[in-house]
Design a protein around this motif. Structure first.
Motif, PDB file in Angstrom:
ATOM      1  N   THR A  87       0.532  -1.397  -0.244  1.00 33.24           N
ATOM      2  CA  THR A  87      -0.029  -0.019   0.014  1.00 33.24           C
ATOM      3  C   THR A  87       1.070   1.134   0.145  1.00 33.24           C
ATOM      4  O   THR A  87       1.892   1.469   0.591  1.00 33.24           O
ATOM      5  CB  THR A  87      -0.525  -0.242   1.320  1.00 33.24           C
TER       6      THR A  87
ATOM      7  N   LYS B 297      -5.289   0.730 -10.424  1.00 33.69           N
ATOM      8  CA  LYS B 297      -6.418  -0.054 -10.069  1.00 33.69           C
ATOM      9  C   LYS B 297      -6.700  -0.215 -11.611  1.00 33.69           C
ATOM     10  O   LYS B 297      -7.330  -1.654 -12.204  1.00 33.69           O
ATOM     11  CB  LYS B 297      -7.857   0.391  -9.721  1.00 33.69           C
TER      12      LYS B 297
ATOM     13  N   PRO C 132     -10.686  -7.786  -8.628  1.00 35.79           N
ATOM     14  CA  PRO C 132     -10.433  -6.931  -7.395  1.00 35.79           C
ATOM     15  C   PRO C 132     -11.850  -6.393  -6.395  1.00 35.79           C
ATOM     16  O   PRO C 132     -13.259  -6.215  -7.004  1.00 35.79           O
ATOM     17  CB  PRO C 132      -9.347  -5.607  -8.059  1.00 35.79           C
ATOM     18  N   PRO C 133     -11.629  -6.087  -5.479  1.00 38.39           N
ATOM     19  CA  PRO C 133     -12.838  -5.754  -4.643  1.00 38.39           C
ATOM     20  C   PRO C 133     -13.902  -4.916  -4.619  1.00 38.39           C
ATOM     21  O   PRO C 133     -15.495  -4.772  -4.794  1.00 38.39           O
ATOM     22  CB  PRO C 133     -12.496  -5.564  -2.525  1.00 38.39           C
ATOM     23  N   TRP C 134     -12.665  -3.592  -5.698  1.00 40.44           N
ATOM     24  CA  TRP C 134     -13.920  -2.971  -6.286  1.00 40.44           C
ATOM     25  C   TRP C 134     -14.907  -3.429  -7.794  1.00 40.44           C
ATOM     26  O   TRP C 134     -15.807  -2.029  -8.343  1.00 40.44           O
ATOM     27  CB  TRP C 134     -12.972  -1.591  -6.606  1.00 40.44           C
TER      28      TRP C 134
ATOM     29  N   ASP D 255      -7.740  -8.559  -3.157  1.00 39.92           N
ATOM     30  CA  ASP D 255      -7.693  -7.054  -3.049  1.00 39.92           C
ATOM     31  C   ASP D 255      -5.418  -7.067  -3.380  1.00 39.92           C
ATOM     32  O   ASP D 255      -5.260  -7.494  -2.807  1.00 39.92           O
ATOM     33  CB  ASP D 255      -7.602  -6.976  -1.029  1.00 39.92           C
TER      34      ASP D 255
ATOM     35  N   THR E  90      -2.133 -11.960  -7.264  1.00 40.75           N
ATOM     36  CA  THR E  90      -3.662 -11.808  -7.813  1.00 40.75           C
ATOM     37  C   THR E  90      -4.228 -12.386  -9.197  1.00 40.75           C
ATOM     38  O   THR E  90      -5.838 -12.424  -9.606  1.00 40.75           O
ATOM     39  CB  THR E  90      -3.181 -10.081  -8.848  1.00 40.75           C
TER      40      THR E  90
ATOM     41  N   THR F  96      -1.508 -14.101  -1.906  1.00 38.17           N
ATOM     42  CA  THR F  96      -2.879 -14.004  -1.480  1.00 38.17           C
ATOM     43  C   THR F  96      -3.819 -14.720  -1.171  1.00 38.17           C
ATOM     44  O   THR F  96      -4.628 -14.191  -0.440  1.00 38.17           O
ATOM     45  CB  THR F  96      -3.212 -13.416  -2.746  1.00 38.17           C
TER      46      THR F  96
ATOM     47  N   LYS G 292      -6.688 -12.177   5.501  1.00 37.09           N
ATOM     48  CA  LYS G 292      -8.106 -11.096   4.688  1.00 37.09           C
ATOM     49  C   LYS G 292      -9.246 -11.407   3.697  1.00 37.09           C
ATOM     50  O   LYS G 292      -9.866 -11.104   3.753  1.00 37.09           O
ATOM     51  CB  LYS G 292      -7.068  -9.627   4.429  1.00 37.09           C
ATOM     52  N   ASN G 293      -7.676 -11.883   2.297  1.00 34.24           N
ATOM     53  CA  ASN G 293      -8.428 -12.343   1.415  1.00 34.24           C
ATOM     54  C   ASN G 293      -9.764 -13.390   1.394  1.00 34.24           C
ATOM     55  O   ASN G 293     -11.123 -13.058   0.823  1.00 34.24           O
ATOM     56  CB  ASN G 293      -8.005 -13.082   0.292  1.00 34.24           C
TER      57      ASN G 293
ATOM     58  N   LEU H 238     -13.077 -11.888   2.908  1.00 37.00           N
ATOM     59  CA  LEU H 238     -13.699 -11.235   1.513  1.00 37.00           C
ATOM     60  C   LEU H 238     -14.513 -12.269   0.344  1.00 37.00           C
ATOM     61  O   LEU H 238     -15.081 -12.105  -0.292  1.00 37.00           O
ATOM     62  CB  LEU H 238     -11.999 -10.019   0.481  1.00 37.00           C
TER      63      LEU H 238
END
Ligand code: SAH
Length: 289
Positions: free
Chosen positions: A6, A96, A112-114, A127, A134, A166, A196-197, A200
């Protein structure tokens, strides 16, 4: 493989490095060592992002040096590069754009989450801001395709995702109906990212641990290992010992030309080849005992 952290800096340097052929990996390794925040590999180029805290001159000097070496070597492969500065406010959108949803195998979509989930697909939400793997890399895609193919031949009792990154493969395995999924990684950041994934993806129940195969006592119906081939060679006896009779292992991250050595060590360890699965310069192996 892309490593993504990040960003916490003001501006970014976006390098476009045109390179193809066997030197791509060397260039990726050099830029990662030089403080790159993330890379996206495209057909004949690499897009690499650096924070404004790096000395851009050092990076351009290093790339110029590689460029000169390649020219001198008389190889067909040439390197060229350019860079631009991206102000902070554009960062998220730029980043992104590199992570569009992709369909893998017959049933998976990685997104991706978005992005909006796809109907009639097994959605794997990853994410990219958190870790590595990824699903845009050939070796991850090959693992997913082979997992999908061989899951039907497995009793699906349990599966080990060795080097989970991931957590993408472990999540996929759970969604394909494996009863017990164990995900291990020697890197604590990967363990966090997988937790975390998994959340999600509402993939509760994955047993996520820091460590490696030697820390595990059970045997598995299925093992997935997308780890550089040098490590696969070293781990061959452990992989064979942790596979049940009738079990299947998918081994990935093997460059074409290195597959013979990996297969030889696996064969010596008592495993037999089901399938060699090429994707670009990468080979994945499905083996069993
Ligand atoms: N499975 C993911 C990530 C692969 S990247 C995918 O397919 O995309 C390889 C991962 O293996 C990294 O997260 C790295 O930390 C881990 N790794 C490397 N050597 C390992 C070892 N000996 N035991 C367990 N994990 C290892």
């Amino acid at each position: 493989m892309p490593v993504i952290i990040t960003p916490i800096v003001m501006h970014y340097f976006e390098f476009t490095i045109k390179i193809s052929g066997p030197f791509t990996d060397t260039v990726v390794q050099r830029i990662m060592d030089a403080g790159c925040l993330g890379v996206v590999e495209q057909d004949d180029s690499i897009i690499a992002y650096f924070p404004d805290t790096v000395d851009v001159k050092t990076i351009t000097n290093d790339l110029s040096l590689l460029q000169a070496l390649l020219e001198k070597s008389g190889q067909d492969h040439r390197l060229s590069f350019s860079y631009t500065v991206i102000p902070e406010q554009d960062w998220n959108e730029t980043w992104k754009k590199g992570f569009v949803p992709i369909d893998v195998g017959d049933r998976f979509t990685i997104l991706p989450p978005w992005e909006k989930k796809r109907k009639d697909r097994i959605n794997l939400i990853i994410d990219p801001a958190m870790a590595f793997g990824t699903g845009h890399h050939e070796t991850t895609r090959s693992c997913l395709a082979l997992l999908e193919k061989y899951a039907g031949k497995s009793d699906k009792e349990n599966l080990l995702d060795l080097g989970t990154g991931t957590g993408i493969l472990a999540i996929a395995a759970l969604k394909l109906g494996f009863h017990r999924v164990v995900a291990v990684d020697t890197d604590l950041l990967a363990v966090d990212a997988t937790r975390k994934n998994a959340e999600l993806n509402a993939a509760a129940g994955i047993d996520i641990r820091e460590g490696s195969i030697a820390d595990l006592n059970e045997t598995y119906s299925f093992i997935l290992a997308n780890i550089i081939s040098g490590v696969l060679v070293l781990l061959a006896p452990e992989i064979a010992a942790h596979l049940k009779t009738g079990g299947i292992a998918v081994l990935s991250c093997i460059l074409a030309g290195q597959d013979d050595e990996v297969l030889e060590t696996m064969t010596k360890a008592g495993l037999k080849l089901f399938e060699s699965y090429p994707d670009g310069k990468w080979i994945s192996l499905a083996v069993g005992r």
